[in-house]
Enzyme design. Structure first.
Site, PDB file in Angstrom:
ATOM      1  CD  GLU B  60      41.735  34.094  37.344  1.00 43.08           C
ATOM      2  OE1 GLU B  60      41.440  33.195  36.540  1.00 43.08           O
ATOM      3  OE2 GLU B  60      42.438  35.084  37.032  1.00 43.08           O
ATOM      4  CG  HIS B 129      41.701  45.190  33.461  1.00 39.96           C
ATOM      5  ND1 HIS B 129      41.232  44.357  32.468  1.00 39.96           N
ATOM      6  CD2 HIS B 129      42.910  44.676  33.824  1.00 39.96           C
ATOM      7  CE1 HIS B 129      42.132  43.396  32.228  1.00 39.96           C
ATOM      8  NE2 HIS B 129      43.149  43.569  33.039  1.00 39.96           N
TER       9      HIS B 129
END
Lengths: 321, 326
Positions: B60, B129
């Site tokens: 990322e 999440h």
């Protein structure tokens, strides 16, 4: 290796001396209070910035570091507006918004320094991505130091650059120190070239205090990058003479600095050029005078430049459409 | 009018903007394979090719930073975060780099970057999440924060975000991905920074974001006949359309703000602060901010449901504001 033309050698020398004297001047101004903030001096490493940046074109992009005055001068040729920026003035390169660590001159490909060690490496891939995306033969350079090779961004970017064959030149300035921690206390495997090769990035180690060696290695790497041969890494072995920054004390082993004196990049190159008969004592005197006068003008320009007006400055950071 | 999914609306916006502007490209994990894990980029690689639709390694920091550097040098990247939670891995690139660079350059560099990411709760995916990051980015100078609740807004706002000259965080609610709504054909935009009244009412203003907009609308239905609820969706959280909020509150004289994120130092608490500061004398009762419990989102549906505001919580909160205030 092809020998370097005399006019290029003279240009390299001019930049070496300019950056050295600039940094010496900054040190004085900092202690006088005319320059503020975190100042990271580049003294001892000038051959890296000069050797790499003078092998580039204006449109090639450079993403620099917190120790970026040398990169900024060598890439942009600016001195006056860099000095004004260090003094926090409105006519500074970044209009007083960035300071020493954030020097921008986009028309000359200077895309700023960085306050985060390793933070600029991904950005330098972005400059290379744009060039590749546009089908241009521009290249991008990311400077960082031995301190940054232990950041995750270094490993991530080696992989991504190799995977996408990005035209990026990663330049590791191994100046022996990560802030004040010596490299042997921060890095288990000190072979940066080996790390790059493990990711599929062609890499080479060069004497970072020898401006000709850096220039030749950079020139060859840049030529390969322009032909889309994939990313390159140059590890430039050098030495940070000054403390990490103006406000942090430095307790190096006594005598360590002196060991590097014979490798000082400026005197090394001057000695070589005098030996070759390429410059005379009076050439050198004229060069020093030119540099001194230019820096006098730069300091005067900075001191005369107005402070940024907080009333005019936008209160939000957004750019208007 | 045709009805399309919220996620199809996002997909259409990317198709149209990539066709309109060669500088726009999409980058993120899996975006070039099967249209990404949520199929949001379906058809893009087939139409625009691998050059403009870049699937990445799971790195990322590298790909967010690469996108920021590409934006600095003339492109207009759309970054897809598979889950917005993963943005934390790239926080230096998102905040220290992308959000600050244009300002630190004194405006000499522009950074037109859209970071799209899906978020949400109610799908039993546990704390890593299920995060809500809107308030973090509102608190960070440099980002515009967009959070559509309908397919129409999702499309119009994304097109505006891609054309904006600044970093934009564009938050997609994964529960809403398969909501089907009327969306016209053709070219139109929803400007950033414009709120919309989703249901007009006279007794209380409920400012709600993301999926909470739909919960607030259900609560309003349940309360109809007893309390006339106005539901206002800010759509862009930063910059906030404060005039729209104030004009609604001045009409109803009461305020409840609902979000699925925790309340402390958040968007909801900020709206309450602004209304108290700007319209204190127009308020009948003290306003209230309703959000998630101050815990990481739990896994079990029984627990997850309990920590996130539900329709019945909104009904109760409306009654609480009107009866005795917060």
């Amino acid at each position: 290796m092809e020998s370097i033309d005399l006019h290029i050698k003279r240009e390299l020398l001019e930049y070496l001396v300019l950056i050295r004297r600039f940094e010496e001047r900054v040190k004085v101004l900092y202690h006088q209070g005319a320059i503020m903030g975190a100042i990271h001096l580049y003294i001892g490493q000038e051959a890296v910035a000069v050797g790499v940046c003078r092998s580039l074109r204006d449109e090639d992009t450079v993403f620099s570091t917190h120790r970026g005055h040398g990169h900024a001068i060598a890439k942009s040729g600016e001195v006056e507006r860099i000095m004004a920026e260090l003094m926090g003035r409105d006519e500074g390169l970044s209009r007083g918004h960035g300071g020493s660590m954030h020097l921008f001159e986009p028309p000359k490909g200077l895309m700023g320094g960085n306050g985060i060690v390793g933070g600029g490496i991904p950005l330098s891939l972005g400059g290379a991505f744009t060039a590749q995306y546009q089908g241009s033969d521009r290249i991008s350079v990311g400077f960082f130091s031995d301190g940054a090779v232990n950041q995750g961004t270094f490993a991530e970017c080696l992989n991504l650059a190799a995977l996408w064959k990005l035209p990026v030149l990663l330049v590791c300035e191994n100046n022996q120190y990560a802030a004040t921690t010596p490299v042997e206390r921060s890095t288990a495997v000190r072979d940066v070239v080996g790390r790059a090769r493990a990711f599929g990035v062609r890499a080479e180690k060069v004497d970072g205090n020898d401006v000709e060696a850096v220039f030749q290695a950079a020139t060859a790497a840049v030529a390969a990058l322009r032909q889309s041969q994939g990313p390159r890494l140059l590890e430039c072995e050098t030495y940070r003479v000054e403390p990490h920054c103006g406000i942090i004390p430095d307790e190096r082993t006594p005598g360590e600095r002196e060991l590097w004196n014979p490798r000082d990049p400026v005197s090394l190159f001057v000695g070589r050029l005098v030996g070759e008969g390429a410059i005379s004592a009076s050439d050198l005197e004229a060069l020093e005078r030119r540099v001194r006068e230019r820096l006098d003008r730069a300091v005067e320009f900075g001191a005369r430049s107005p402070w940024p007006d907080p009333q005019v400055d936008p209160h939000r950071t957004w750019v208007l459409q | 009018m045709r009805k399309i999914w919220y996620k199809t609306a996002i997909n259409e916006a990317m198709h149209e903007e990539m066709a309109r502007d060669e500088r726009v490209f999409l980058i993120g994990e899996d975006v070039d394979l099967f249209g990404g894990v949520f199929k949001i980029s379906r058809g893009l690689v087939e139409r625009f090719g691998a050059r403009r639709v870049r699937g990445t390694p799971i790195s990322e920091s590298a790909f967010v930073g690469l996108a920021a550097g590409a934006a600095m040098t003339g492109l207009r990247p759309i970054v897809e975060m598979m889950y917005i939670d993963f943005a934390l891995v790239a926080m230096d690139q998102l905040i220290n780099q992308a959000a600050s660079t244009s300002y630190m350059s004194g405006g000499r560099v522009r950074l037109p970057l859209v970071v799209r990411g899906q978020y949400g709760t109610g799908t039993s995916e546990a704390a890593q999440h299920s995060r809500n990051f809107e308030s973090w980015f509102i608190n960070t100078p440099g980002y515009k924060v967009v959070m559509p609740s309908t397919a129409y807004d999702a499309k119009g706002l994304l097109k505006s975000a891609i054309r904006d000259e600044n970093p934009v965080l564009y938050l997609e609610n994964r529960v809403l991905y398969t909501h089907k709504e009327e969306v016209p054909e053709g070219e139109w935009l929803v400007p950033l920074g414009s709120a919309e009244v989703k249901r007009a009412g006279a007794d209380i203003t409920v400012v709600a974001t993301g999926y909470a907009v739909h919960k607030a609308l259900s609560a309003a239905e349940q309360l109809a006949g007893r309390v006339d609820v106005e539901v206002l969706d800010p759509r862009t959280l930063d910059p906030l359309d404060l005039p729209a909020v104030l004009s609604s509150v001045r009409k109803t004289a009461n305020l409840l703000v609902v979000q699925e994120a925790p309340v402390q130092c958040s968007f909801a608490s900020e709206v309450v602060r602004l209304v108290v500061q700007e319209a204190f004398r127009d308020l009948e009762h003290p306003p209230l901010a309703l959000g998630a419990a101050d815990v990481p989102v739990p896994f079990s549906p029984a627990l997850e449901r309990a920590v996130i505001p539900q329709v019945e919580d909104i009904v109760a909160a409306v009654q609480r504001v009107l009866e005795k205030g917060a």
